[in-house]
Design an enzyme around this catalytic site. Structure first.
Site, PDB file in Angstrom:
ATOM      1  N   HIS A  13       0.880  -1.197   0.000  1.00 15.22           N
ATOM      2  CA  HIS A  13       0.000   0.000   0.000  1.00 15.22           C
ATOM      3  C   HIS A  13       0.903   1.229   0.000  1.00 15.22           C
ATOM      4  O   HIS A  13       1.507   1.563   1.020  1.00 15.22           O
ATOM      5  CB  HIS A  13      -0.901   0.001   1.245  1.00 15.22           C
ATOM      6  CG  HIS A  13      -1.830   1.180   1.320  1.00 15.22           C
ATOM      7  ND1 HIS A  13      -3.158   1.049   1.648  1.00 15.22           N
ATOM      8  CD2 HIS A  13      -1.648   2.507   1.123  1.00 15.22           C
ATOM      9  CE1 HIS A  13      -3.745   2.240   1.653  1.00 15.22           C
ATOM     10  NE2 HIS A  13      -2.831   3.152   1.343  1.00 15.22           N
ATOM     11  N   HIS A  15       1.594   5.352  -1.717  1.00 18.82           N
ATOM     12  CA  HIS A  15       1.207   6.530  -2.508  1.00 18.82           C
ATOM     13  C   HIS A  15       2.448   7.112  -3.163  1.00 18.82           C
ATOM     14  O   HIS A  15       3.362   7.574  -2.464  1.00 18.82           O
ATOM     15  CB  HIS A  15       0.550   7.580  -1.612  1.00 18.82           C
ATOM     16  CG  HIS A  15      -0.704   7.088  -0.975  1.00 18.82           C
ATOM     17  ND1 HIS A  15      -1.934   7.172  -1.584  1.00 18.82           N
ATOM     18  CD2 HIS A  15      -0.913   6.445   0.207  1.00 18.82           C
ATOM     19  CE1 HIS A  15      -2.851   6.629  -0.802  1.00 18.82           C
ATOM     20  NE2 HIS A  15      -2.254   6.171   0.295  1.00 18.82           N
ATOM     21  N   LEU A  16       2.472   7.079  -4.491  1.00 20.90           N
ATOM     22  CA  LEU A  16       3.615   7.641  -5.222  1.00 20.90           C
ATOM     23  C   LEU A  16       3.302   9.006  -5.819  1.00 20.90           C
ATOM     24  O   LEU A  16       4.217   9.684  -6.294  1.00 20.90           O
ATOM     25  CB  LEU A  16       4.064   6.685  -6.341  1.00 20.90           C
ATOM     26  CG  LEU A  16       4.787   5.423  -5.880  1.00 20.90           C
ATOM     27  CD1 LEU A  16       5.068   4.496  -7.071  1.00 20.90           C
ATOM     28  CD2 LEU A  16       6.106   5.767  -5.182  1.00 20.90           C
ATOM     29  N   ASN A  41      -5.259   7.237  -5.916  1.00 17.49           N
ATOM     30  CA  ASN A  41      -5.990   8.463  -5.540  1.00 17.49           C
ATOM     31  C   ASN A  41      -5.258   9.721  -5.985  1.00 17.49           C
ATOM     32  O   ASN A  41      -4.975  10.620  -5.204  1.00 17.49           O
ATOM     33  CB  ASN A  41      -6.296   8.491  -4.030  1.00 17.49           C
ATOM     34  CG  ASN A  41      -5.056   8.494  -3.153  1.00 17.49           C
ATOM     35  OD1 ASN A  41      -3.997   7.999  -3.550  1.00 17.49           O
ATOM     36  ND2 ASN A  41      -5.157   9.052  -1.964  1.00 17.49           N
ATOM     37  N   LYS A  99      -9.453  -0.346  -5.756  1.00 12.98           N
ATOM     38  CA  LYS A  99      -9.460   0.312  -4.455  1.00 12.98           C
ATOM     39  C   LYS A  99     -10.795   0.966  -4.182  1.00 12.98           C
ATOM     40  O   LYS A  99     -11.279   1.763  -4.993  1.00 12.98           O
ATOM     41  CB  LYS A  99      -8.339   1.374  -4.442  1.00 12.98           C
ATOM     42  CG  LYS A  99      -8.201   2.139  -3.145  1.00 12.98           C
ATOM     43  CD  LYS A  99      -7.687   1.270  -2.022  1.00 12.98           C
ATOM     44  CE  LYS A  99      -7.843   1.967  -0.682  1.00 12.98           C
ATOM     45  NZ  LYS A  99      -6.607   2.472  -0.145  1.00 12.98           N
ATOM     46  N   HIS A 136     -10.394   1.126   1.966  1.00 15.21           N
ATOM     47  CA  HIS A 136     -10.178   2.111   3.040  1.00 15.21           C
ATOM     48  C   HIS A 136     -11.384   1.996   3.956  1.00 15.21           C
ATOM     49  O   HIS A 136     -12.474   2.448   3.622  1.00 15.21           O
ATOM     50  CB  HIS A 136     -10.033   3.536   2.484  1.00 15.21           C
ATOM     51  CG  HIS A 136      -9.822   4.540   3.581  1.00 15.21           C
ATOM     52  ND1 HIS A 136      -8.601   5.128   3.833  1.00 15.21           N
ATOM     53  CD2 HIS A 136     -10.654   5.012   4.528  1.00 15.21           C
ATOM     54  CE1 HIS A 136      -8.708   5.931   4.881  1.00 15.21           C
ATOM     55  NE2 HIS A 136      -9.956   5.879   5.321  1.00 15.21           N
ATOM     56  N   HIS A 174      -4.546  -0.690   5.885  1.00 18.82           N
ATOM     57  CA  HIS A 174      -4.081   0.070   7.054  1.00 18.82           C
ATOM     58  C   HIS A 174      -5.005  -0.065   8.258  1.00 18.82           C
ATOM     59  O   HIS A 174      -5.590   0.908   8.710  1.00 18.82           O
ATOM     60  CB  HIS A 174      -3.819   1.538   6.707  1.00 18.82           C
ATOM     61  CG  HIS A 174      -4.886   2.259   5.917  1.00 18.82           C
ATOM     62  ND1 HIS A 174      -6.224   2.157   6.179  1.00 18.82           N
ATOM     63  CD2 HIS A 174      -4.783   3.117   4.872  1.00 18.82           C
ATOM     64  CE1 HIS A 174      -6.898   2.921   5.338  1.00 18.82           C
ATOM     65  NE2 HIS A 174      -6.037   3.508   4.528  1.00 18.82           N
ATOM     66  N   LEU A 219      -4.829   9.085   8.169  1.00 20.69           N
ATOM     67  CA  LEU A 219      -6.111   8.391   8.248  1.00 20.69           C
ATOM     68  C   LEU A 219      -5.929   6.937   7.850  1.00 20.69           C
ATOM     69  O   LEU A 219      -5.196   6.665   6.898  1.00 20.69           O
ATOM     70  CB  LEU A 219      -7.143   9.068   7.343  1.00 20.69           C
ATOM     71  CG  LEU A 219      -7.622  10.428   7.854  1.00 20.69           C
ATOM     72  CD1 LEU A 219      -8.446  11.137   6.809  1.00 20.69           C
ATOM     73  CD2 LEU A 219      -8.407  10.267   9.163  1.00 20.69           C
ATOM     74  N   ASP A 247       1.491   2.558   3.502  1.00 15.69           N
ATOM     75  CA  ASP A 247       0.650   3.752   3.345  1.00 15.69           C
ATOM     76  C   ASP A 247       1.515   5.013   3.417  1.00 15.69           C
ATOM     77  O   ASP A 247       1.049   6.052   3.884  1.00 15.69           O
ATOM     78  CB  ASP A 247      -0.466   3.778   4.403  1.00 15.69           C
ATOM     79  CG  ASP A 247      -1.527   4.813   4.094  1.00 15.69           C
ATOM     80  OD1 ASP A 247      -1.631   5.251   2.929  1.00 15.69           O
ATOM     81  OD2 ASP A 247      -2.256   5.188   5.042  1.00 15.69           O
ATOM     82  N   HIS A 251       2.908  14.470   1.632  1.00 20.70           N
ATOM     83  CA  HIS A 251       2.265  15.770   1.397  1.00 20.70           C
ATOM     84  C   HIS A 251       3.333  16.831   1.659  1.00 20.70           C
ATOM     85  O   HIS A 251       4.136  16.671   2.578  1.00 20.70           O
ATOM     86  CB  HIS A 251       1.116  16.001   2.385  1.00 20.70           C
ATOM     87  CG  HIS A 251      -0.057  15.093   2.188  1.00 20.70           C
ATOM     88  ND1 HIS A 251      -1.048  15.343   1.265  1.00 20.70           N
ATOM     89  CD2 HIS A 251      -0.390  13.933   2.790  1.00 20.70           C
ATOM     90  CE1 HIS A 251      -1.959  14.373   1.326  1.00 20.70           C
ATOM     91  NE2 HIS A 251      -1.575  13.492   2.231  1.00 20.70           N
TER      92      HIS A 251
HETATM   93  C1  NCD Z   1      -3.541   8.878   2.234  1.00 16.42           C
HETATM   94  C2  NCD Z   1      -3.119   9.925   1.208  1.00 16.42           C
HETATM   95  O1  NCD Z   1      -2.598  10.978   1.605  1.00 16.42           O
HETATM   96  O2  NCD Z   1      -3.312   9.703   0.019  1.00 16.42           O
HETATM   97  N1  NCD Z   1      -3.515   9.491   3.533  1.00 16.42           N
HETATM   98  C3  NCD Z   1      -3.508   8.855   4.727  1.00 16.42           C
HETATM   99  O3  NCD Z   1      -3.574   9.532   5.760  1.00 16.42           O
HETATM  100  N2  NCD Z   1      -3.425   7.563   4.827  1.00 16.42           N
HETATM  101  C4  NCD Z   1      -4.886   8.337   1.865  1.00 16.42           C
HETATM  102  C5  NCD Z   1      -5.241   7.029   2.516  1.00 16.42           C
HETATM  103  O4  NCD Z   1      -4.524   6.043   2.367  1.00 16.42           O
HETATM  104  O5  NCD Z   1      -6.286   6.960   3.192  1.00 16.42           O
HETATM  105 ZN    ZN Z   2      -3.117   5.089   1.687  1.00 20.11          ZN
HETATM  106 ZN    ZN Z   3      -6.714   4.918   3.143  1.00 19.49          ZN
END
Ligand code: NCD
Ligand code: ZN
Ligand code: ZN
Length: 346
Positions: A13, A15-16, A41, A99, A136, A174, A219, A247, A251
């Site tokens: 899991h 985020h790139l 996302n 997802k 999620h 997660h 989250l 995860d 940001h």
């Molecule tokens: C994730 C994101 O920033 O894309 N943020 C997070 O707090 N986990 C989104 C997600 O996985 O719910």
């Molecule tokens: Zn995530």
């Molecule tokens: Zn999530």
């Protein structure tokens, strides 16, 4: 000095992002991980097989020379998703899961699902072909306390969906609660759960006591200590339904350190060292490889990685940059708040 060598890990899991942020964060993962399940996302989200193919090409184009990494693509489920497009993207080998974001639950989830009846056809098609649904798992009902949203989701949404769609393979993403651990354990082998690095380290006091710490806000939000301990027990148990999904969610600092800060912890840089620390604390170093490198591949029906990664415990603490990605960020690297003596060997 103690040394352990693991099969090269997978992050199930991740985020790139895209553009300059993708360029900044991709090497942080590819340095240690062979593959990752890449979350869809983006803005706009990765909904179709064609969009996933284009995103995969952008990821591979951003990979520095000399690094190898295989992105395992996912599709973002919307109420308009075409079951045949999903099936074709899975049959081609491009897409490894779909997802589910309940609309409004997390970062960039506004295109997610409001009416679960509208995605029934897609879920049935996925059950038929064995394509996993990554979930999620939080309700968005404003009347439900944020610390209860995962437990309520299991009862109100997850369990009904699974009962209505026999054979649907599901990954609870997660998980952050003992409720999540207990539910997962009570199911058959069509259900798995990912656990992040930071949820093995943080409880809710870390976010709120002694000042608000935006870089610990993600989250689902970290819960009480007994939940963290249940997650540690699950991750280090050797049970194959539990595996790593970091995860890691970058940001830029100015959006984290903000009156309405974004959710996400960026752990790609130091996850493997932190996990060695946690597993050693739990007297479970021998189970680290299953958690990071075997259980996830088995659930996703992928071959195990052939490469290896060595971790060494040294007298001096490991160091990593406080921030990465000047142009795209900066992005603060997760600070566990304690010294970590495990180093990934080069
Ligand atoms: C994730 C994101 O920033 O894309 N943020 C997070 O707090 N986990 C989104 C997600 O996985 O719910
Ligand atoms: Zn995530
Ligand atoms: Zn999530």
């Amino acid at each position: 000095m103690t040394e352990i060598t693991l099969r090269r890990p997978d992050d199930m899991h991740l985020h790139l992002r895209d553009g300059a942020m993708l360029t900044a964060v991709l090497p942080e993962t590819a340095r240690h991980f062979a593959r990752a399940i890449v979350m869809p996302n983006l803005v706009p989200p990765v909904v179709t097989g064609a969009e996933a193919l284009a995103y995969r090409d952008r990821i591979l184009a951003a990979l520095p020379d000399g690094m190898s990494f295989e992105p395992l693509m996912t599709l973002y489920l919307t109420e308009a998703t075409d079951p045949e497009d999903v099936a074709a993207a899975a049959a081609s080998g491009l897409v490894k899961s779909v997802k589910l974001y309940p609309a409004g639950a997390t970062t960039n989830s506004q295109s997610g699902v409001r009416d679960f009846d509208k995605v029934r056809g897609v879920l049935e098609r996925m059950a038929g072909i064995g394509l996993p649904l990554c979930v999620h798992g939080e309700v968005t009902d404003p009347a439900v306390d944020i610390f209860d949203r995962e437990a309520v989701f299991i009862d109100r949404v997850l369990d009904p969906i699974r009962r209505a769609t026999p054979g649907l393979r599901v990954v609870m993403e997660h998980i952050t609660t003992k409720d999540g651990v207990d539910y997962a354990r009570a199911q058959g082998d069509d259900l798995a759960a990912t656990i992040t690095t930071h949820h093995l380290i943080l409880n809710r006091n870390h976010i709120l006591a002694g000042g608000i710490r935006p870089h610990y806000y993600c989250l689902p939000v970290a819960k009480r200590e007994h939940h963290r301990l249940a997650l540690r027990a699950a991750a280090t148990s050797g049970e194959t339904r539990f595996f790593l999904g970091t995860d890691s969610a970058p940001h830029p600092d100015h959006l984290k350190e903000h009156a309405c800060g974004c959710a996400g912890c960026f752990t790609a840089t130091n996850t493997m060292a932190l996990l060695a620390h946690v597993f050693e604390e739990e007297n479970a170093l021998g189970r680290l490889e299953g958690f990071t490198s075997e259980h996830g591949a088995a659930f996703y029906r992928l071959p195990r990685n052939e490469g290896r990664l060595t971790l060494a415990k040294r007298d001096h603490p490991a160091r990593w940059p406080a921030k990465i990605g000047d142009e795209a960020g900066p992005v603060t690297v997760f600070d566990p708040g304690f010294p970590v003596h495990w180093h990934v060997s080069d």
